[in-house]
Design a protein around this motif. Structure first.
Motif, PDB file in Angstrom:
ATOM      1  N   ALA A  62      55.478  48.621  15.940  1.00  0.00           N
ATOM      2  CA  ALA A  62      56.505  48.769  16.970  1.00  0.00           C
ATOM      3  C   ALA A  62      57.807  49.316  16.393  1.00  0.00           C
ATOM      4  N   PHE A  63      58.208  48.799  15.245  1.00  0.00           N
ATOM      5  CA  PHE A  63      59.470  49.227  14.632  1.00  0.00           C
ATOM      6  C   PHE A  63      59.324  50.499  13.794  1.00  0.00           C
ATOM      7  N   GLY A  64      58.097  50.891  13.474  1.00  0.00           N
ATOM      8  CA  GLY A  64      57.893  52.045  12.613  1.00  0.00           C
ATOM      9  C   GLY A  64      58.276  51.771  11.177  1.00  0.00           C
ATOM     10  N   VAL A  65      57.957  50.554  10.702  1.00  0.00           N
ATOM     11  CA  VAL A  65      58.289  50.148   9.337  1.00  0.00           C
ATOM     12  C   VAL A  65      57.033  49.597   8.673  1.00  0.00           C
ATOM     13  N   PRO A  66      57.025  49.450   7.352  1.00  0.00           N
ATOM     14  CA  PRO A  66      55.853  48.882   6.675  1.00  0.00           C
ATOM     15  C   PRO A  66      55.678  47.402   7.019  1.00  0.00           C
ATOM     16  N   PRO A  67      54.453  46.910   7.062  1.00  0.00           N
ATOM     17  CA  PRO A  67      54.243  45.469   7.240  1.00  0.00           C
ATOM     18  C   PRO A  67      54.989  44.687   6.171  1.00  0.00           C
ATOM     19  N   GLY A  68      55.523  43.556   6.576  1.00  0.00           N
ATOM     20  CA  GLY A  68      56.294  42.736   5.657  1.00  0.00           C
ATOM     21  C   GLY A  68      57.769  43.045   5.628  1.00  0.00           C
ATOM     22  N   THR A  69      58.198  44.119   6.292  1.00  0.00           N
ATOM     23  CA  THR A  69      59.631  44.445   6.341  1.00  0.00           C
ATOM     24  C   THR A  69      60.400  43.267   6.918  1.00  0.00           C
ATOM     25  N   PRO A  70      61.527  42.874   6.300  1.00  0.00           N
ATOM     26  CA  PRO A  70      62.272  41.722   6.801  1.00  0.00           C
ATOM     27  C   PRO A  70      62.783  41.927   8.230  1.00  0.00           C
ATOM     28  N   LEU A  71      62.505  40.946   9.071  1.00  0.00           N
ATOM     29  CA  LEU A  71      62.988  40.920  10.444  1.00  0.00           C
ATOM     30  C   LEU A  71      63.714  39.615  10.695  1.00  0.00           C
ATOM     31  N   LEU A  72      64.676  39.650  11.599  1.00  0.00           N
ATOM     32  CA  LEU A  72      65.323  38.428  12.059  1.00  0.00           C
ATOM     33  C   LEU A  72      64.631  37.993  13.342  1.00  0.00           C
ATOM     34  N   GLU A  73      63.961  36.843  13.296  1.00  0.00           N
ATOM     35  CA  GLU A  73      63.290  36.291  14.473  1.00  0.00           C
ATOM     36  C   GLU A  73      64.237  35.328  15.176  1.00  0.00           C
TER      37      GLU A  73
END
Length: 208
Positions: free
Chosen positions: A76-87
């Motif tokens: 969805a974000f167009g980033v590699p898996p594991g990229t830091p996200l704020l949940e």
């Protein structure tokens, strides 16, 4: 918003539940407020708009945590898996009712919001002006919002959390926000109780 003051009851003996009318014009309303001072937006928010309630009628809870992008969120974000996200997890309920109006989990890219430490602190919630106002503080302007809606029966956990009768449907809304550079800047998953939520869409057409 007169309908917001009408109550619904579908379980014998249960007090009426406050309904919510979610209109897609809310997004422009939120954007119009994004550049205003926080104090100017402190008296009301999207939940108040959807329900007709006042801030004093509501109990609000937010919790934040840092997590890595799942394959679904990475795509969805167009980033590699594991990229830091704020949940960010939100629960808002009428102060006189035990169940929240909805179950909401939102994800932001950590690298896009870390420049403003206030955006990483759950104690700053509820943030006057909402997510678009938060993103504005780090120079992000939302260009468009895509919403996908599906319906299914509530899981046992959802029925418990939303105080639903067995078999009650829930509305699953996935909201994706894009900025003016066509980046995905927010992905939110909303579980809305089918017994008290109305979705309303208004499509304005350009004149000939």
């Amino acid at each position: 918003m007169s309908q917001a003051y009408e109550k619904t009851t579908d379980v014998p003996g249960r007090p009426p539940r406050t309904p919510a009318v979610r209109d897609n014009s809310r997004h422009q309303w939120e954007k119009d407020r994004a550049r205003k001072p926080r104090a100017a937006c402190a008296g009301d928010g999207a939940t108040e708009r959807d329900t007709g309630l006042t801030t004093g009628d509501l109990e609000f809870h937010a919790s934040y945590r840092l997590t890595g992008a799942t394959p679904e969120l990475a795509e969805a974000f167009g980033v590699p898996p594991g990229t830091p996200l704020l949940e960010r997890t939100y629960r808002t309920r009428h102060a006189t009712e035990p169940a929240p109006l909805s179950l909401v989990t939102s994800y932001l890219r950590h690298d896009l919001v870390e420049a403003n430490p206030d955006l990483l602190d759950e104690t700053n919630e509820p943030w006057p002006g909402g997510t678009q106002s938060q993103l504005h503080t780090v120079g992000i302007e939302v260009d468009r919002i895509e919403e996908r809606v599906t319906v299914r029966a509530a899981t046992p956990e959802e029925a418990r959390d939303l105080a639903l009768a067995a078999g009650t449907p829930v509305i699953l809304l996935r909201k994706t926000s894009y900025d003016i550079h066509d980046r995905v800047v927010d992905v939110a998953f909303c579980t809305l109780p089918g017994d008290r939520t109305e979705l309303r869409f208004t499509t304005r057409l350009e004149r000939w």
